[in-house]
Write an enzyme that holds these catalytic residues in place. Structure first.
Site, PDB file in Angstrom:
ATOM      1  N   CYS A   1       0.821  -1.278   0.085  1.00 28.29           N
ATOM      2  CA  CYS A   1       0.024  -0.172  -0.055  1.00 28.29           C
ATOM      3  C   CYS A   1       0.848   1.203   0.132  1.00 28.29           C
ATOM      4  CB  CYS A   1      -0.877   0.098   1.210  1.00 28.29           C
ATOM      5  SG  CYS A   1      -1.941   1.530   1.390  1.00 28.29           S
TER       6      CYS A   1
ATOM      7  N   CYS B   1      -4.999   6.316  -4.415  1.00 26.32           N
ATOM      8  CA  CYS B   1      -4.397   5.183  -4.255  1.00 26.32           C
ATOM      9  C   CYS B   1      -2.882   5.079  -4.812  1.00 26.32           C
ATOM     10  CB  CYS B   1      -5.116   3.915  -5.150  1.00 26.32           C
ATOM     11  SG  CYS B   1      -4.151   2.234  -5.089  1.00 26.32           S
TER      12      CYS B   1
HETATM   13  N1  LIG Z   1      -5.987  -2.402  -2.200  1.00 27.57           N
HETATM   14  C1  LIG Z   1      -4.668  -2.553  -2.720  1.00 27.57           C
HETATM   15  C2  LIG Z   1      -3.524  -2.518  -1.598  1.00 27.57           C
HETATM   16  C3  LIG Z   1      -3.785  -1.123  -1.159  1.00 27.57           C
HETATM   17  C4  LIG Z   1      -3.334  -0.211  -2.131  1.00 27.57           C
HETATM   18  C5  LIG Z   1      -3.648   1.245  -1.900  1.00 27.57           C
HETATM   19  N2  LIG Z   1      -4.404   1.890  -0.796  1.00 27.57           N
HETATM   20  C6  LIG Z   1      -2.316   2.198  -2.024  1.00 27.57           C
HETATM   21  O1  LIG Z   1      -2.155   3.165  -1.664  1.00 27.57           O
HETATM   22  O2  LIG Z   1      -1.505   1.813  -2.688  1.00 27.57           O
HETATM   23  C7  LIG Z   1      -4.769  -4.315  -3.179  1.00 27.57           C
HETATM   24  O3  LIG Z   1      -5.185  -5.059  -2.401  1.00 27.57           O
HETATM   25  O4  LIG Z   1      -3.839  -4.493  -4.126  1.00 27.57           O
END
Ligand SMILES: N[C@H](CCC[C@H](N)C(=O)O)C(=O)O
Length: 257
Positions: free
Chosen positions: A74, A198
């Site tokens: 993340c 994200c």
């Molecule tokens: N939901 C994503 C992980 C968190 C990604 C996101 N919150 C970031 O800031 O990179 C997944 O399961 O692939």
């Protein structure tokens, strides 16, 4: 037994966090993680992050999506845990820590965190989109107008459809403003909804835009629903290296539950 939790957000991507150096939090307690992330019955967040000790590095990051399951890297959470480590006085203004996708370096100045992401060795270019992994899997497709898109509807169809299926992918919709500015909206796997930002997603978008020739720039600004992030990188062969995700990380709450 009550535990102390913190809430951080990085451009609207928000996380419940706990200092778990004493390993007091049971990381197999999926139910409790889901409860903590629930926006009505719990504290509310897109994800849950444990800060733990590491033998040789400053700390270890363990990340869970709001569905309660441990997941891949993340980026925004990585920036927030650096701010958390600074708050806990584990680090000063620079750090090296371990996450599920390996070693990360980072620097922090006031509320701005620069996080080095893993190198990206290759990207897959299709007619309608680009697929790459920036620590998490990302489908990136260009749109002319992001404002009319039903992100949850269109995003979930792509996320659960072939070739991603049950394992899935995060889905990013991007529109070009200029050679150095793009707007992004993201449907996040494991949240199963649009998030306001994200980090691994905007990193994927920046690299994908350079890869398909939409820009020659190596420092790109990305407007997301929750604010603004920057991504810098260098090309290396068919991939990219020296990739940095830059943006704010703020503590919004501390409490016991
Ligand atoms: N939901 C994503 C992980 C968190 C990604 C996101 N919150 C970031 O800031 O990179 C997944 O399961 O692939």
């Amino acid at each position: 037994m009550k535990q102390t939790f913190y809430k951080y957000q990085g451009t609207g991507n928000d996380f419940v966090m706990i200092d778990n150096r004493d390993l007091s939090f049971d990381k197999n307690d999926t139910k409790r993680i889901k409860f903590l992330c629930d926006r009505r019955f719990g504290i509310g967040a897109d994800g849950f992050i444990l800060l733990e000790n590491h033998d040789t590095l400053d700390f270890k990051m363990v990340y869970f999506n709001s569905d309660g399951n441990e997941s891949s890297m993340c980026g925004n959470g990585g920036r927030c845990i650096v701010a958390f480590a600074k708050f806990l006085e584990i680090i000063d203004n620079s750090t090296s820590f371990e996450a599920i996708d390996g070693l990360h370096h980072a620097q922090i100045e006031t509320d701005t965190v620069k996080l080095q992401m893993q190198d990206v060795k290759y990207l897959e270019k299709f007619e309608s989109h680009v697929f790459l992994n920036t620590g998490s899997p990302h489908h990136v497709q260009m749109e002319t107008d992001l404002t009319q898109l039903d992100i949850k509807k269109v995003g979930s169809t792509i996320r659960y459809g072939a070739p991603y299926n049950k394992v899935g992918s995060n889905v990013n919709f991007v529109s070009k403003i200029s050679d150095e500015l793009f707007s992004v909206r993201t449907y996040e796997r494991g949240v199963e909804d649009e998030t306001l930002s994200c980090g691994t997603g905007v990193t994927a978008v920046a690299l994908a835009m350079n890869y398909i020739g939409e820009t020659e720039k190596k420092l790109i600004t990305l407007n997301v629903e929750g604010g603004t992030l920057q991504v810098s990188f260098e090309k290396e062969g068919q991939g990219y290296k020296n990739i940095w995700l830059i943006g704010p990380a703020v503590q919004v709450f501390k409490g016991e539950i």
